[in-house]
Design an enzyme around this catalytic site. Structure first.
Site, mmCIF file in Angstrom:
data_model
loop_
_atom_site.group_PDB
_atom_site.id
_atom_site.type_symbol
_atom_site.label_atom_id
_atom_site.label_comp_id
_atom_site.label_asym_id
_atom_site.label_seq_id
_atom_site.Cartn_x
_atom_site.Cartn_y
_atom_site.Cartn_z
ATOM 1 C CG ASP A 8 13.638 26.238 53.866
ATOM 2 O OD1 ASP A 8 12.467 26.533 53.568
ATOM 3 O OD2 ASP A 8 14.527 27.077 54.064
ATOM 4 C CD GLU A 11 25.771 30.132 47.262
ATOM 5 O OE1 GLU A 11 25.979 29.741 46.095
ATOM 6 O OE2 GLU A 11 24.650 30.503 47.648
ATOM 7 C CB SER A 46 19.133 33.612 56.861
ATOM 8 O OG SER A 46 17.926 33.652 56.151
ATOM 9 N NE ARG A 75 18.173 31.778 62.483
ATOM 10 C CZ ARG A 75 17.197 32.274 61.727
ATOM 11 N NH1 ARG A 75 17.480 33.022 60.689
ATOM 12 N NH2 ARG A 75 15.943 32.019 62.007
#
Lengths: 280, 322
Positions: free
Chosen positions: B121, B62, B41, B14
């Protein structure tokens, strides 16, 4: 000065097209299409600054997006009647190998269509994106989008409704076709929309109301809406219409939302609608 | 050749996306970016700092983000959307399908935190179905780069490609082993090691695991042809068939469900053109769970020993056939 009589004559032909298209295809959505015939006629023949030669990006012109894509017959008719393609092509509506899909699509390259719609709730978001692109491009023309009222039950609409005021998308005019009907019945029976103008105001929109089956009122309110763009708020017009307007037995009921007239009823409907520009 | 593939430090893929987005933002004024409340993130801060007017914070919405991206593309912009892979695909599949794919909008759906290596997560966020979802959409290009450098290059390359793209990358710090100056060609597989016994085709984080596996197999005298396949669609049929015509057996490795991923794309190609024994290293019809990335890769059968075992198995099957 707009020639209201002439616009009404065009709308009458558009209504004939809607009946003939849905009858010819033995499918499609005449109810909402008839209800919005006056509004779309006003947009394309009077209000919008649009270019005759279609370009996807639409730089330097007003753009229209249809979110409730099932009322494609009215849009196809108005696009054809305002010169985007030959009116004879309306006869191919919903047929195999046609550019006139059941719901609007870019895939077959029909001039005038910039995004597919039909799965509800998406058009406002797309229109906001197009409005942001205009701002980035330094283009001062406007974005119009039409959405159904039943469609407001989609959550994405309210995501978009929250976004536009926050980001001051003030080159955008959203019109809600507030006919109070949807496939399964009235909005109130299916899922009540409550105080619709109040909801939009609470989200931060500049809200207007309009009689969508009165050409004079449509022009007056759209003029007002245009004058209120560029002032930091997006504009929302709650447009009262009657589903099926112009054909007595289709008017004010949800029964013709998605049903085509048979031979007999098509003839009966056409007898009520003057042929003004010549049938395709 | 294999000995020269070494880890030169670690960074997350990322971070490669963030660097690539900033770099392409400098080069191309039509590039715009959107994010659904995950700027940090997605590592989008550098782009936002230098091009604030070309960035749109959409909030936790989204579906709206995908629609806005489609509208921006209509106006000639090149939108890059950023959120987690789960929220980039499954959550907004119909928006992508109608407003982007069917409408052929030049939108780049950029998705971080894909797969189990998202870690703690847990399964709600660890999407393992996204490659399958996105490759089924007509006209969509699907890319899953393997390290920081390749992700940066991929991010820049997709801006130059006209059409919708799904770019998938991840959260964890990961070995950097590809050439930062390599040429990135969409749809072009990279042959990382020539070999003769077995072809290993890997994508994403598992390319590094495949490198480790190939080194171990080499010690056992097994010669691995290693293909780094960043683009899952369109698949580089020619590179795969060239390799398999030589080795006559294949292992695929991916951080994704077995159903619908890279392995299925390779299997479909081979079934039509060159049937040979094949093994999948992928998640076997299960959700993930909370844990450390390495623990999860091991538990769900995506680690180096799994690739080694798959290669040994497929070689046995090949031997039986011969």
């Amino acid at each position: 000065m707009a020639d209201i009589k002439q616009l009404e004559r065009i709308a009458s032909q558009v209504r004939r097209d809607i009946i003939r298209m849905t009858h010819g295809a033995a499918s499609g959505h005449p109810g909402g299409s008839l209800g919005c015939a006056d509004f779309l006629t006003a947009l394309y023949f009077e209000v919008m600054n649009h270019k005759a030669d279609f370009q996807m990006e639409g730089k330097g012109e007003d753009l229209f997006f249809l979110s409730n894509g099932h009322i494609s017959p009215v849009w196809y008719s108005v696009l054809a009647r305002s010169g985007y393609f030959k009116v004879n092509e309306l006869a191919t509506f919903r047929q195999i190998n046609s550019r006139m899909q059941g719901h609007p699509a870019t895939h077959e390259g029909l001039p005038g269509i910039r995004v597919a719609s039909g799965s509800l709730g998406q058009g406002m978001s797309v229109a906001i994106g197009a409005a942001l692109a205009k701002k980035l491009n330094g283009d001062d023309q406007l974005i119009y989008v039409l959405t159904g009222d039943g469609e407001l039950q989609e959550g994405q609409v309210w995501e978009a409704a929250m976004f536009a005021p926050h980001h001051k998308v003030d080159n955008l005019i959203v019109t809600v076709d507030w006919n109070g009907q949807q496939i399964d019945g009235s909005n109130d029976d299916v899922l009540s929309l409550g105080d619709l103008p109040g909801k939009w105001r609470a989200f931060g929109w500049d809200v207007l109301e309009m009689d969508g089956n009165d050409m004079k009122d449509i022009l007056k309110v759209l003029d007002k809406a245009k004058a209120r763009t560029g002032k930091g708020k997006p504009i929302a017009i709650m447009m009262k219409t009657e589903m099926g307007f112009g054909v007595d037995f289709m008017q004010g009921t949800h029964h013709w939302h998605g049903k085509a007239p048979n031979d007999e009823l098509a003839e009966k409907a056409l007898a009520q609608l003057e042929e003004t520009l010549g049938d395709y | 050749m294999l000995d020269q593939i070494i880890s030169r430090g670690k960074k997350a893929t990322r971070d490669g996306f963030g660097a690539g987005l900033h770099a392409i933002g400098q080069q191309n004024p039509d590039v715009v970016a959107l994010c659904a409340d995950l700027i940090g993130s997605l590592k989008m801060q550098a782009f936002i700092k230098d091009f604030p007017e070309r960035f749109f914070q959409v909030g936790v919405a989204e579906a709206n983000m995908m629609g806005i991206a489609a509208g921006l593309a209509t106006g000639g912009k090149i939108p890059f959307t950023g959120t987690f892979a789960n929220f980039s695909t499954g959550r907004v599949y119909d928006q992508i399908r109608q407003s982007i794919a069917y409408s052929h909008k030049n939108v780049k759906v950029c998705a971080s935190h894909a797969g189990v290596t998202l870690g703690e997560d847990g399964a709600t966020h660890q999407i393992l179905e996204d490659i399958g979802l996105m490759k089924m959409l007509p006209g969509f290009t699907v890319i899953n780069p393997c390290d920081y450098h390749q992700t940066k290059l991929a991010t820049m390359a997709i801006a130059e490609h006209d059409g919708p793209v799904y770019l998938r990358f991840g959260r964890p710090s990961w070995p950097m082993f590809t050439d930062e100056n390599a040429k990135f060609e969409i749809g072009k597989a990279i042959l990382m090691n020539e070999g003769s016994d077995v072809t290993i085709i890997a994508t994403g984080h598992l390319v590094w695991k495949a490198v480790e596996a190939a080194k171990q197999l080499a010690q056992e005298g097994i010669s691995v042809e290693l293909i780094n396949i960043h683009t899952i669609k369109p698949l580089d049929d020619e590179a795969i068939l060239d390799s398999v015509s030589k080795t006559r057996c294949v292992v695929t490795a991916e951080e994704h469900q077995r159903h619908g991923g890279l392995g299925d794309s390779v299997a479909q190609l081979l079934a039509r053109k060159m049937p040979v024994p094949m093994e999948y290293v992928a998640v076997n019809d299960s959700f993930g769970e909370s844990g450390k990335p390495d623990q999860l890769l091991a538990k769900y059968g995506l680690d180096t020993p799994n690739i080694v075992a798959a290669a040994q198995n497929v070689l046995k099957r090949k031997a039986v056939r011969v």
